[in-house]
Design an enzyme around this catalytic site. Structure first.
Site, mmCIF file in Angstrom:
data_model
loop_
_atom_site.group_PDB
_atom_site.id
_atom_site.type_symbol
_atom_site.label_atom_id
_atom_site.label_comp_id
_atom_site.label_asym_id
_atom_site.label_seq_id
_atom_site.Cartn_x
_atom_site.Cartn_y
_atom_site.Cartn_z
ATOM 1 N N ARG A 1 -21.848 -43.103 -46.598
ATOM 2 C CA ARG A 1 -22.169 -43.724 -45.320
ATOM 3 C C ARG A 1 -21.619 -42.909 -44.139
ATOM 4 N NH1 ARG A 1 -23.488 -49.111 -46.590
ATOM 5 N NH2 ARG A 1 -23.325 -49.696 -44.427
ATOM 6 N N HIS B 1 -53.763 -23.373 -34.001
ATOM 7 C CA HIS B 1 -53.675 -24.184 -32.783
ATOM 8 C C HIS B 1 -52.302 -24.066 -32.130
ATOM 9 C CE1 HIS B 1 -57.619 -25.866 -33.527
ATOM 10 N NE2 HIS B 1 -57.263 -26.111 -34.783
ATOM 11 N N CYS C 1 -20.852 -46.347 -41.028
ATOM 12 C CA CYS C 1 -19.555 -46.058 -41.606
ATOM 13 C C CYS C 1 -19.384 -46.908 -42.846
ATOM 14 C CB CYS C 1 -18.448 -46.418 -40.607
ATOM 15 S SG CYS C 1 -18.710 -45.660 -38.994
ATOM 16 N N GLU D 1 -41.910 -32.479 -46.920
ATOM 17 C CA GLU D 1 -40.674 -32.827 -47.638
ATOM 18 C C GLU D 1 -39.883 -31.565 -48.005
ATOM 19 O OE1 GLU D 1 -38.900 -35.195 -47.947
ATOM 20 O OE2 GLU D 1 -37.630 -34.760 -49.656
ATOM 21 N N ASN E 1 -18.134 -51.262 -38.863
ATOM 22 C CA ASN E 1 -19.343 -50.505 -39.179
ATOM 23 C C ASN E 1 -20.470 -51.102 -38.346
ATOM 24 O OD1 ASN E 1 -21.512 -49.145 -40.419
ATOM 25 N ND2 ASN E 1 -21.724 -50.777 -41.941
ATOM 26 N N GLY E 2 -21.167 -50.261 -37.588
ATOM 27 C CA GLY E 2 -22.252 -50.758 -36.753
ATOM 28 C C GLY E 2 -22.183 -50.130 -35.374
ATOM 29 N N GLU F 1 -32.132 -29.667 -44.097
ATOM 30 C CA GLU F 1 -31.050 -30.632 -44.261
ATOM 31 C C GLU F 1 -29.798 -30.014 -44.890
ATOM 32 O OE1 GLU F 1 -31.142 -35.210 -45.963
ATOM 33 O OE2 GLU F 1 -32.567 -33.774 -46.722
ATOM 34 N N LYS G 1 -25.676 -40.628 -46.377
ATOM 35 C CA LYS G 1 -26.654 -41.037 -47.381
ATOM 36 C C LYS G 1 -27.456 -42.251 -46.925
ATOM 37 C CE LYS G 1 -28.714 -40.778 -51.323
ATOM 38 N NZ LYS G 1 -29.770 -39.745 -51.367
ATOM 39 N N LYS H 1 -36.054 -30.857 -46.757
ATOM 40 C CA LYS H 1 -34.964 -30.625 -47.719
ATOM 41 C C LYS H 1 -34.220 -29.343 -47.384
ATOM 42 C CE LYS H 1 -34.593 -33.386 -49.290
ATOM 43 N NZ LYS H 1 -34.903 -34.758 -49.535
ATOM 44 N N TRP I 1 -18.783 -42.041 -39.588
ATOM 45 C CA TRP I 1 -19.853 -41.145 -39.135
ATOM 46 C C TRP I 1 -19.965 -41.424 -37.646
ATOM 47 C CZ3 TRP I 1 -24.693 -41.472 -36.801
ATOM 48 C CH2 TRP I 1 -25.495 -40.315 -36.902
HETATM 49 O O1 M6R Z 1 -32.560 -44.866 -47.754
HETATM 50 P P1 M6R Z 1 -33.837 -44.451 -47.069
HETATM 51 O O2 M6R Z 1 -34.874 -43.964 -48.033
HETATM 52 O O3 M6R Z 1 -34.383 -45.538 -46.178
HETATM 53 O O4 M6R Z 1 -33.409 -43.247 -46.156
HETATM 54 C C1 M6R Z 1 -34.320 -42.654 -45.267
HETATM 55 C C2 M6R Z 1 -33.810 -41.312 -44.774
HETATM 56 O O5 M6R Z 1 -32.611 -41.459 -44.088
HETATM 57 C C3 M6R Z 1 -33.572 -40.350 -45.949
HETATM 58 O O6 M6R Z 1 -34.728 -40.198 -46.708
HETATM 59 C C4 M6R Z 1 -33.143 -38.967 -45.428
HETATM 60 O O7 M6R Z 1 -34.184 -38.363 -44.747
HETATM 61 C C5 M6R Z 1 -32.644 -38.140 -46.608
HETATM 62 N N1 M6R Z 1 -31.357 -37.608 -46.317
HETATM 63 C C6 M6R Z 1 -33.555 -37.058 -46.995
HETATM 64 O O8 M6R Z 1 -33.069 -36.234 -47.990
#
Ligand code: M6R
Length: 593
Positions: free
Chosen positions: A27, A493, A2, A470, A99-100, A477, A588, A474, A73
């Site tokens: 966050r 497989h 958070c 990746e 936060n935590g 997500e 993020k 993306k 969050w």
């Molecule tokens: O800040 P970080 O690179 O450590 O974050 C790792 C992941 O949480 C981050 O890459 C996440 O997978 C992204 N939302 C991908 O777009």
């Protein structure tokens, strides 16, 4: 996971705190709340949804003396008003934002229930508030009451606390979650990161683990757990932190994809100057001494690490890659002289912070590749490689991924003083620019065709496989379409059972080592009725390929053509009418384990 912000003595405090929440919504953004104090009264406002929902509930006036605010969050308890912060203790003597994650909150809750306390919501944070209230009964000194509670807590926390009978003071404390204090002239601010503070004061102080602070209008005093006062150490933060501007783009994701070329060029200029590589010499010595490179990362950064490990193997170093949340439970240190490289855009990922403790306890040296100067990992690792990619706001990481791969390519080429990398990267920049100017429409077409599909598969081998992972992440997500990346050779497989008439399969054919095998895989999925979209490079292309790009050196695939996959995910999300920059359930910076 958070964002919290607090302030005392600042003019227009309501606006300052709400602005702070907007800065911190990377966050988490499923609910928000604020407690505003004036005329000896705590006014509490809380709302489910984005910060704008909270704003709708707020009064016009803005003459508050003190306040605390929170963007959430959800970890414990669904997003609902009763679970919003600020939370109040049982007798409303203590209000706090947290936060935590408190790992032993159920144990603490049941013991408080036995003592006659009860709870309004489901959060671990409310347990902390009530615990502090309980200790405040026995200890008049509020810092003592807070440390007593801290001693009972297992887990991570950053807290800003208001005591109902002391409306001239904010108290704050932290363990394993970040907390920054900003010392102003006649006011003071507190937040999870520097962004909400730095526009009002550059006198920043980072609270360390197991420290507490007493924050009044004109003073900040910091204490350790024995309540001995410790001196304030001021820290510097990059003004780039302030650049959260769309510059005319409709979304941060699009803006950030379009910044990729300049990010790559900037990295070249930073780490290669006047014919020489410029990485920290001590760091290069540490890498040369190491016989095994251990990459640890999460999500997109994990995918960039897979590419990085190939680079190290290519220059003759053993390398392995681990998902941080896995390595944390089963740490291994292969080799006799291992070196850890952590990749983290934010530098605040809790899983990695956990791993770093183990790395440090085992006296293993560490490097972080990060976009965030001054972050927890940047401060905690022995060396850091800064990406200088500018603030990445969109939850879906794009330019930071390309920057990570570019930085690792420059780093490993440094080990062999191989200067051709500069030409190779320059070629990539030309390709990135070509895609931006000439291929976007073709990608939009593909997005339009696939936006209503239930599943989308990506195929690749070698460097193309790393990148497929990746591309797939993306897409899922931000479009919520189920997607998997499959290594071409693994199809038969198992995964080929999922391919039927009309299944979309996007295939990358840019790795000349694996290209002919990939063509075989394309035939296999076509034979089962798949709709295949091939993205290839000129010398490996065949008639009917959907997008063909100029040739480049295969090891830079993730740099040269990543924008194709990023634009694709972007347009799918856009055409589905989704929140591109803030996809559901994500944040993020993932600051909880
Ligand atoms: O800040 P970080 O690179 O450590 O974050 C790792 C992941 O949480 C981050 O890459 C996440 O997978 C992204 N939302 C991908 O777009």
């Amino acid at each position: 996971m958070c964002g919290i912000v607090g302030g005392i003595g600042k003019e227009h405090l309501k606006d300052v705190l709400i602005g702070g929440l907007k800065d911190l919504d990377y966050r988490g953004y499923d609910s928000a709340g604020i407690a505003l104090v004036n005329e000896s009264k705590i006014n509490l406002y809380r709302a489910v949804g984005t910060i704008s929902h909270l704003e709708e509930k707020l009064p016009q006036e803005d003459d508050y003396f003190m306040g605390i605010a929170h963007t959430r969050w959800a970890t414990h308890g669904v997003p609902s008003v009763k679970n919003c912060h600020p939370v109040a203790s049982y007798n409303k003597k203590v209000y706090l934002v947290h936060n935590g994650v408190i790992e032993n909150y159920l144990e603490l809750k049941s013991s408080l229930l036995k003592s006659g306390y009860s709870f309004r919501g489901d959060t671990d944070s409310e347990v902390v508030a009530t615990l502090i209230e309980k200790y405040s009964k026995s200890y008049k000194n509020r810092l003592k009451a807070i440390t007593k509670a801290m001693n009972a807590l297992v887990g991570s926390f950053a807290l800003i606390i208001i005591f109902e009978d002391d409306l001239n003071t904010l108290y704050t404390a932290k363990r394993s979650s970040p907390m920054i204090l900003g010392e102003g002239d006649g006011f003071n601010l507190i937040a999870s990161d520097a962004v909400p503070i730095i526009k009002y004061t550059d006198k920043l102080i980072e609270l360390n683990d197991d420290q507490l602070a007493v924050v009044k209008k004109d003073s900040i005093n910091i204490y350790d757990m024995d309540l001995d006062e410790v001196s304030k150490i001021y820290t510097h933060k990059d003004p780039e932190l302030l650049q959260k501007d769309l510059n005319g783009y409709p979304h941060f994701m699009l803006k950030e994809i379009e910044e990729i070329e300049s990010v790559v060029r900037k990295l070249m200029l930073t780490y290669y100057q006047e014919g020489s590589f410029t990485f920290d010499e001590e760091m290069i010595k540490a890498i040369k001494r190491a016989d095994h490179i251990i990459f640890i990362a999460c999500g997109t950064s994990y995918h960039a690490s897979l590419v990085g490990a190939r680079y190290f193997r290519h220059v003759g170093k053993e390398a392995s890659v681990y998902i941080a949340s896995e390595w944390a439970f089963y740490p291994v240190f292969p080799g006799r002289r291992p070196l850890v490289i952590m990749l983290s855009q934010s530098g605040e990922t809790a899983d990695l912070i956990h791993c770093l403790k183990t790395v440090t306890e085992n006296d293993v040296r560490s490097i972080v590749v990060t976009n965030t100067k001054g972050s927890t990992l940047e401060r905690g690792c022995d060396f850091s490689i800064l990406l200088n990619a500018g603030l990445e706001v969109s939850v879906a990481s794009t330019k930071a991924y390309v920057a990570q791969v570019t930085a690792l390519a420059l780093l490993t080429n440094t080990l062999q003083n191989r200067r051709k990398i500069v030409k190779d990267l320059d070629k990539c920049c030309q390709i990135i620019s070509y895609i931006r100017n000439n291929v976007k429409e073709r990608i939009e077409e593909m997005a339009n065709e696939l936006k209503d599909k239930k599943d989308v598969f990506f195929l690749g081998r070698g460097y193309d496989y790393d990148f497929s992972l990746e591309a797939s992440l993306k897409l899922k997500e931000i479009s919520y379409i189920h997607s998997e990346a499959i290594a071409g050779g693994e199809l038969k497989h198992g995964p080929i059972a999922l391919i039927e008439k009309g299944t979309p399969v996007i295939v990358f054919v840019t790795d000349d080592v694996t290209a002919s095998s990939m063509r075989g895989n394309i035939q296999e999925v076509k034979a089962r009725g798949a709709d295949v979209y091939v993205i290839s490079t000129k010398s490996l292309s065949q008639e009917g390929d959907f997008i063909v790009i100029e040739d480049y050196d295969r090891y830079l695939s993730s740099v040269a053509i990543s924008s194709i996959a990023f634009y694709f995910a972007y347009y799918v999300s856009l055409f589905k009418g989704l929140n591109v920059d803030k996809p559901r359930n994500l944040a993020k910076a993932v600051t909880v384990e």
